[in-house]
Scaffold this active site. Structure first.
Site, PDB file in Angstrom:
ATOM      1  N   PHE A 152       0.859  -1.185   0.000  1.00 16.32           N
ATOM      2  CA  PHE A 152       0.000   0.000   0.000  1.00 16.32           C
ATOM      3  C   PHE A 152       0.891   1.229   0.000  1.00 16.32           C
ATOM      4  CE2 PHE A 152      -2.240   3.631   1.622  1.00 16.32           C
ATOM      5  CZ  PHE A 152      -3.411   3.590   0.892  1.00 16.32           C
ATOM      6  N   ASP A 237       9.308   3.011   1.904  1.00 13.99           N
ATOM      7  CA  ASP A 237       8.122   3.818   2.215  1.00 13.99           C
ATOM      8  C   ASP A 237       7.868   3.682   3.711  1.00 13.99           C
ATOM      9  OD1 ASP A 237       5.690   4.989   2.606  1.00 13.99           O
ATOM     10  OD2 ASP A 237       4.679   3.998   0.929  1.00 13.99           O
ATOM     11  N   LYS A 266       2.335  11.170   7.134  1.00 13.23           N
ATOM     12  CA  LYS A 266       1.520  10.913   8.333  1.00 13.23           C
ATOM     13  C   LYS A 266       2.033  11.671   9.560  1.00 13.23           C
ATOM     14  CE  LYS A 266      -1.096   7.054   6.731  1.00 13.23           C
ATOM     15  NZ  LYS A 266      -0.683   6.080   5.736  1.00 13.23           N
TER      16      LYS A 266
HETATM   17  C1  LIG Z   1      -0.874   6.136   4.278  1.00 13.52           C
HETATM   18  C2  LIG Z   1       0.222   5.625   3.435  1.00 13.52           C
HETATM   19  C3  LIG Z   1       0.515   6.222   2.201  1.00 13.52           C
HETATM   20  C4  LIG Z   1      -0.319   7.310   1.588  1.00 13.52           C
HETATM   21  O1  LIG Z   1      -0.365   8.467   2.364  1.00 13.52           O
HETATM   22  P1  LIG Z   1      -1.528   9.558   2.073  1.00 13.52           P
HETATM   23  O2  LIG Z   1      -1.144  10.708   2.950  1.00 13.52           O
HETATM   24  O3  LIG Z   1      -2.825   8.934   2.464  1.00 13.52           O
HETATM   25  O4  LIG Z   1      -1.460   9.874   0.621  1.00 13.52           O
HETATM   26  C5  LIG Z   1       1.603   5.740   1.500  1.00 13.52           C
HETATM   27  N1  LIG Z   1       2.352   4.730   1.974  1.00 13.52           N
HETATM   28  C6  LIG Z   1       2.094   4.129   3.158  1.00 13.52           C
HETATM   29  C7  LIG Z   1       2.979   3.032   3.635  1.00 13.52           C
HETATM   30  C8  LIG Z   1       1.007   4.550   3.919  1.00 13.52           C
HETATM   31  O5  LIG Z   1       0.732   3.919   5.065  1.00 13.52           O
END
Ligand SMILES: *Cc1c(COP(=O)(O)O)cnc(C)c1O
Length: 412
Positions: A152, A237, A266
């Site tokens: 994700f 990520d 985040k």
């Molecule tokens: C939440 C998340 C995203 C996307 O972040 P948004 O601010 O919702 O665009 C990307 N990668 C990971 C691992 C995430 O948990």
């Protein structure tokens, strides 16, 4: 809304809501929050075990973060990147100081500020591709990026192009080419997917949305070695796993692995506003020259003020240490829940766990938890995720887990 005779009524969904139906929230409406606690519109208090998918690592309205935002609101909020502002360089330096030593071994790190997580991921993909063409020498428009099944990374059309979640993907094609997916945790499969067109491997070190999936201990070191051998960038990520969640600043530290680029988001916005960034090798981010990439809001003054305060909170290391400590307490509770048959198993790293419930769905478990005054979110099928604010007190964590146990027992 004023009713005008003869005017077309705006279309409404069957529920009567004016919101597009792209979410199915638990039936609770929150009106206030403080620390690990939130209050709903009936005045009931709940413990927040989701913490905004880790956007609220420091809890709701952390005093230092709220103070930084208030002070900045009274001074300067946005300039666009057409002009510099006085917090842009300090924010970049502070973030490079915190995260730089954990990436880009032996080289200076640069910071590229954006807003949302998905934008940070897009930025990393763009930088990796451009580096591939200009530095590695990949033939034009042939770059590939290796990703993992179950990933994700956000919701843009390019990012959902390499998702394997049908809900995230179906109906949104045509998809962006140039991605190869291999099983998460299988370093041999990853190595086999790399060829001379490969510019990057893009991974979550722990797959959050997929149910807090922690890879085998030798996985990330093997991935790092495969990337080094083939001159491929390792892009971690850490939007959900980073900034303290796993008991360390980056989850990658767990295995002693340094990515070339890391995406953060985040928690970087302190639960106040969206702030994201790519941090990493200067020779990679340096390929993005003036005009090749940008964002109206990226690095705005309010975001930098909050982001700086977030880096200040993380710099001493006590938030990470508290997360590790609370995480061990969480592990003890989860072992007991498994022993009692209330869970079939769980995966945990730091203060972050995916719990597998024996019957029903993760959603039903979350609804039972809501009745007990504790908020969590299911991921897929029978899994629910627990990720309280890192600042939760030992007593509140124990209370939250006692409520969780009662909720799970009520389902049996
Ligand atoms: C939440 C998340 C995203 C996307 O972040 P948004 O601010 O919702 O665009 C990307 N990668 C990971 C691992 C995430 O948990």
């Amino acid at each position: 809304m004023t009713a005008v005779a003869g005017a077309a009524t705006p279309s409404r969904s069957a529920s009567g809501s004016a919101l597009a139906p792209n979410y199915a929230p638990l039936p609770v409406t929150l009106v206030a929050g403080e620390g690990a606690w939130v209050t709903d519109d009936a005045g009931r208090r709940h413990l927040d075990l989701l913490a905004g998918y880790s956007a609220l690592n420091f809890g709701h309205r952390h005093p230092a973060l709220v103070a930084a935002a208030h002070a900045q609101l009274d001074r300067l909020t946005l300039t666009s990147r057409a002009f510099d502002h006085d917090l842009l360089e300090p924010f970049a330096r502070a973030l490079a100081g915190l995260v730089g030593p954990l990436v880009a071994p032996g080289r200076d790190a640069l910071v590229l500020p954006m807003n949302t997580g998905a934008e940070a991921v897009e930025t990393a993909i763009k930088a990796a591709r451009k580096w591939g063409y200009e530095v590695k020498g990949v033939p034009a428009d042939r770059a590939t990026v290796v990703v993992a099944h179950g990933n994700f990374h956000g919701r843009t059309t390019t990012i959902v192009s390499f998702s394997d979640d049908p809900d995230a993907r179906d109906g949104f094609g045509p998809f962006t080419p140039g991605f190869r997916a291999v099983p998460f945790g299988d370093a041999a499969a990853l190595r086999a997917a790399i060829d001379e067109t490969t510019v990057a491997v893009l991974l979550e070190p722990v797959q959050g949305e997929h149910g807090v999936v922690v890879p085998p201990a030798d996985y990330l070191p093997s991935v790092r070695a495969a990337c080094d051998e083939a001159d491929v960038l390792l892009v971690a990520d850490e939007i959900q796993s980073g900034l303290g969640r796993t008991g360390r600043t980056l989850a990658c530290e767990t295995w002693g692995v340094r990515p070339d680029l890391v995406t953060l988001g985040k928690a970087l916005g302190g639960g106040i506003l969206p702030v994201s960034a790519v941090v990493g090798r200067a020779d990679v981010l340096g390929v993005l020259t003036a005009g090749t990439h940008g964002s109206t809001f990226g690095g705005n003054a309010l975001a930098c003020a909050v982001g700086l305060a977030v880096v200040d909170l993380l710099s001493p290391g006590d938030v990470q240490a508290a997360a590790a400590e609370r995480g061990r307490e969480l592990g003890t509770w989860l072992d007991a829940l498994v022993a009692d048959g209330l869970l079939t198993g769980y995966r945990r790293l730091g203060l972050w766990a995916g719990l597998d419930v024996p019957h029903g769905t993760g959603r039903a478990a979350c609804e039972a938890m809501l009745r007990e005054g504790v908020l969590a979110k299911d991921t897929h099928g029978r899994t629910l995720r627990v990720a309280p604010p890192l600042t939760i007190t030992p007593d509140d964590l124990a209370e939250a887990l006692a409520r969780t146990a009662r909720a799970l027992r009520s389902l049996g």
